[in-house]
Write a protein that holds these residues in place. Structure first.
Motif, PDB file in Angstrom:
ATOM      1  N   LEU A  56       2.418  10.990   8.239  1.00 37.35           N
ATOM      2  CA  LEU A  56       0.954  11.003   8.241  1.00 37.35           C
ATOM      3  C   LEU A  56       0.404  10.345   6.976  1.00 37.35           C
ATOM      4  N   ARG A  57       0.965  10.700   5.837  1.00 36.76           N
ATOM      5  CA  ARG A  57       0.481  10.167   4.558  1.00 36.76           C
ATOM      6  C   ARG A  57       0.696   8.653   4.467  1.00 36.76           C
ATOM      7  N   LEU A  58       1.880   8.185   4.887  1.00 38.80           N
ATOM      8  CA  LEU A  58       2.185   6.759   4.806  1.00 38.80           C
ATOM      9  C   LEU A  58       1.370   5.951   5.816  1.00 38.80           C
ATOM     10  N   LYS A  73      -5.039   2.520   7.059  1.00 42.20           N
ATOM     11  CA  LYS A  73      -6.400   2.949   6.718  1.00 42.20           C
ATOM     12  C   LYS A  73      -7.045   3.794   7.815  1.00 42.20           C
ATOM     13  N   THR A 119      -5.866   7.554  10.381  1.00 42.65           N
ATOM     14  CA  THR A 119      -4.818   8.516  10.712  1.00 42.65           C
ATOM     15  C   THR A 119      -4.180   8.147  12.045  1.00 42.65           C
ATOM     16  N   SER A 133       6.773  14.879   9.546  1.00 39.96           N
ATOM     17  CA  SER A 133       5.411  14.676  10.048  1.00 39.96           C
ATOM     18  C   SER A 133       4.418  14.456   8.909  1.00 39.96           C
ATOM     19  N   PHE A 134       4.543  15.227   7.819  1.00 41.49           N
ATOM     20  CA  PHE A 134       3.606  15.065   6.702  1.00 41.49           C
ATOM     21  C   PHE A 134       3.815  13.719   6.010  1.00 41.49           C
ATOM     22  N   HIS A 135       5.083  13.356   5.771  1.00 40.77           N
ATOM     23  CA  HIS A 135       5.379  12.086   5.115  1.00 40.77           C
ATOM     24  C   HIS A 135       4.868  10.921   5.963  1.00 40.77           C
ATOM     25  N   ARG A 170       0.823  -1.211   0.000  1.00 39.19           N
ATOM     26  CA  ARG A 170       0.000   0.000   0.000  1.00 39.19           C
ATOM     27  C   ARG A 170       0.860   1.266   0.000  1.00 39.19           C
ATOM     28  N   LYS A 228      -1.565   6.591   7.073  1.00 46.11           N
ATOM     29  CA  LYS A 228      -2.952   6.493   6.615  1.00 46.11           C
ATOM     30  C   LYS A 228      -3.078   5.513   5.453  1.00 46.11           C
ATOM     31  N   ALA A 229      -2.092   5.498   4.563  1.00 46.79           N
ATOM     32  CA  ALA A 229      -2.133   4.589   3.414  1.00 46.79           C
ATOM     33  C   ALA A 229      -2.051   3.132   3.857  1.00 46.79           C
TER      34      ALA A 229
END
Length: 323
Positions: free
Chosen positions: A245-247, A253, A255, A241-243, A197, A249-250
């Motif tokens: 968060l994105r990973l 499934k 946050t 932090s952004f990277h 994913r 969640k991916a």
């Protein structure tokens, strides 16, 4: 083989039950006494296990919580997960609970692991021609907690029952270990589908990022009562932090915030049913800053106030974390 009996390791003071094969305690040296154990059952509310550097190991608890330090990383065992520790990894654990916690530590002999790998990856014809060969490589896994399932729970219960019955049957435990290894191996393959994913094409990079996410998720479990910040969690995984968060969640499934809220609720439910702590104490131990915020969130998710849940119980069930 001597009859199994629960004893205390003379080197690290951790409780164990002698079963089969040779496992060296990391507090000893190669010339010291051999601890003949491969599965340890323990039941305690205060237990500290000194540093171990051992074999491929699975740890789990039947109830409550057990803190572990795995190398430089923290994690927490609950009755909903288990931990795989690869050969050569340093670890130690601690239980500090009002209620006794039951758990297992299962270590796998290197020879058994190599036999399993060879049998799993070799064709039937080759197995007939060379049935006693062994794989050259070691068996390793993603080193973090995994979500428990019904089949694995039943296997762990069989280990526990065999130890408590003081079963003097090497075949029984060896069959259990092969069955457990096979189940863990298939779950590891399924985990490989999950790390797909991660939105990168390079397989090695996918595995590295998945490993880092596992470290971050375990950090959350070990520090669920604290004020967890996205920057701090991402830092444990060496991700922005952004990277992160994105990973996260991916892969999972949900946050990080949703995962934290779910785990805090699980801990609160356990403490309400298994401790004499006050509601205020439980709200703090579960990571909530005040009683009112805890009560509102608890009722929103379970339909009951914390006090009603403590008095009358609940059929509320938690969703899988998609591990």
């Amino acid at each position: 083989m001597k009859k199994s009996q629960v004893q205390v390791c003379p080197f690290c003071q951790s409780m164990h039950s002698a079963l089969e094969d040779e496992v060296y305690c990391s507090k000893s040296n190669l010339n010291a006494d051999i601890i003949k154990s491969n599965a340890f059952y323990y039941k305690s509310n205060k237990l500290f296990s000194g540093k171990h550097i051992g074999r491929l190991t699975v740890k789990m608890v039947f109830n409550g919580y057990q803190y572990l330090k795995l190398g430089k990383h923290d994690t927490m065992l609950t009755d909903r997960n288990y931990l795989i520790i690869n050969p050569g990894q340093e670890w130690n654990s601690e239980i500090d609970s009002e209620k006794e916690v039951e758990g297992l530590t299962i270590a796998f002999h290197p020879t058994l692991c190599k036999q399993f790998i060879y049998a799993s990856k070799t064709s039937t014809r080759a197995l007939l021609d060379n049935p006693y060969n062994m794989a050259a490589e070691s068996l390793t896994f993603f080193e973090h907690t995994y979500e428990n399932d019904l089949f694995l729970r039943q296997l762990f219960l069989q280990f526990k029952k065999g130890i408590l019955r003081q079963t003097n049957d090497a075949l029984f435990f060896k069959e259990l270990k092969f069955t457990l290894l096979e189940a863990l191996f298939h779950k590891h393959l399924h985990t490989g589908l999950i790390h797909n994913r991660i939105p990168v094409k390079n397989s090695s990079l996918q595995k590295e990022l998945f490993k880092r996410l596992g470290i971050a998720k375990d950090y959350i479990l070990a520090n669920i009562e604290k004020d967890l910040l996205l920057d701090d969690i991402g830092y444990t995984a060496a991700l922005s932090s952004f990277h992160f968060l994105r990973l996260f969640k991916a892969v999972y499934k949900k946050t990080p915030h949703q995962f934290i809220m779910q785990e805090r609720l699980k801990k609160a439910c356990y403490l309400l049913k298994n401790s004499s702590k006050t509601i205020d104490e439980i709200s703090i131990a579960s990571g909530y800053k005040n009683h009112s915020a805890f009560s509102r969130n608890f009722k929103r998710h379970t339909g009951l106030t914390p006090l009603s849940f403590r008095l009358y119980g609940s059929s509320y069930s938690f969703q899988s974390s998609n591990q």
